[in-house]
Design a protein around this motif. Sequence first.
Motif, short mmCIF file in Angstrom:
data_model
loop_
_atom_site.label_atom_id
_atom_site.label_comp_id
_atom_site.label_asym_id
_atom_site.label_seq_id
_atom_site.Cartn_x
_atom_site.Cartn_y
_atom_site.Cartn_z
N PRO A 167 4.90 -21.65 1.17
CA PRO A 167 3.82 -20.65 0.72
C PRO A 167 3.04 -19.77 1.08
CG PRO A 167 3.30 -23.03 -0.20
CD PRO A 167 5.33 -22.35 1.21
N LEU A 168 3.32 -18.80 0.70
CA LEU A 168 1.77 -18.29 1.08
C LEU A 168 0.88 -18.55 0.70
CD1 LEU A 168 1.76 -15.42 3.07
CD2 LEU A 168 1.21 -13.86 1.03
N PHE A 192 2.65 -16.08 -3.62
CA PHE A 192 4.29 -16.21 -2.88
C PHE A 192 4.86 -17.00 -1.68
CE2 PHE A 192 3.32 -11.84 -4.54
CZ PHE A 192 4.23 -11.67 -5.01
N THR A 193 5.39 -17.24 -2.09
CA THR A 193 6.71 -17.89 -0.91
C THR A 193 7.35 -17.15 0.10
OG1 THR A 193 7.53 -19.86 -2.36
CG2 THR A 193 8.29 -19.75 -0.46
N ALA A 194 6.33 -17.06 1.46
CA ALA A 194 7.68 -16.38 1.84
C ALA A 194 8.40 -16.32 3.45
CB ALA A 194 5.68 -15.69 2.46
N ILE A 195 8.74 -15.14 3.58
CA ILE A 195 9.73 -15.66 5.09
C ILE A 195 9.70 -14.87 5.86
CG2 ILE A 195 11.87 -14.62 3.99
CD1 ILE A 195 13.45 -16.58 5.45
N ARG A 196 9.44 -14.25 7.19
CA ARG A 196 9.94 -13.91 8.27
C ARG A 196 10.81 -13.61 8.66
NH1 ARG A 196 6.33 -13.62 13.28
NH2 ARG A 196 4.93 -14.64 13.05
N THR A 209 8.40 -14.07 -2.27
CA THR A 209 8.89 -13.90 -4.05
C THR A 209 8.20 -15.17 -4.95
OG1 THR A 209 10.99 -14.93 -5.33
CG2 THR A 209 10.47 -16.11 -3.60
N ASP A 210 8.01 -15.75 -6.41
CA ASP A 210 7.65 -16.16 -6.87
C ASP A 210 8.07 -16.06 -8.43
OD1 ASP A 210 6.76 -13.89 -7.95
OD2 ASP A 210 4.96 -14.57 -8.49
N VAL A 211 8.00 -17.79 -8.96
CA VAL A 211 8.83 -17.30 -10.88
C VAL A 211 7.63 -16.80 -10.93
CG1 VAL A 211 9.20 -18.69 -11.81
CG2 VAL A 211 9.89 -19.87 -9.81
#
Length: 239
Positions: free
Chosen positions: A156-157, A166-170, A218-220
């Motif tokens: 989660p951000l 949002f959920t995030a990735i680097r 990304t998020d729903v």
Amino acid sequence: MTPPRRVTALAASFLPLLFAPAFADSDVLWKIVHDRCAVQTAPCLSVNTAEHYAMLKDLNGIAQFLLIPTDKITGIESPDLLNPATHNFFADAWAEQGDVDSRLPHAIPRDGLSLAVNAQQARSQNQLHIHIDCLSTDARAVLKADADRVGTDWAPLPDAIAGHQFTAIRVKGETLGDFNPFLALAKTLKDPAKDMGGHNLVVVGANFAEGPGFIVLTDVAKPGMGGEDVQDHSCAIEH
């Protein structure tokens, strides 16, 4: 920069369709790309036949462009996007930054450019299109503050952006390279064929302590909330 007259004139013929209610014709973008751009380029700015996409200036915003596949791909829910053989359209979209920069007084800084795909319920068109445009100043501030807390695993951000959790990735690197955000999202889902359509997906350039990269979000989707919400079609960061 003023658009070429031939592009403006042809694009104008689609104005009634593009500004009509969303339910009027959800295939407008497909008709533009398939019936016009694939035949004569205009009203698109360019058509990349090798990578199977076209670049179209969106009527909304001063510098917003859409990357649109020239093959029929309805949207983020399409099974075609789960096929590793499908072109990495996000990587292509990042490479087309020059189209956005050409409409602005200055090139957008790396952490000011965003690529967004709206969830199935948050879009009006049934042809995949990636919104390429300026990040909003608020979103840029949040991501700049959180950048070095985003890891290489989805998490989660820490802060909300435009009402999105949002959920995030680097992702490290000057370009996306072989990293395909659609496939990366699919790997997190129990049933990608069923669940992809409910997600927004956003890619933003980033400057990490160790070098350039990207933050993928990304998020729903909630009703009426798309990935495009992180963008500012007036490009205030460049004024």
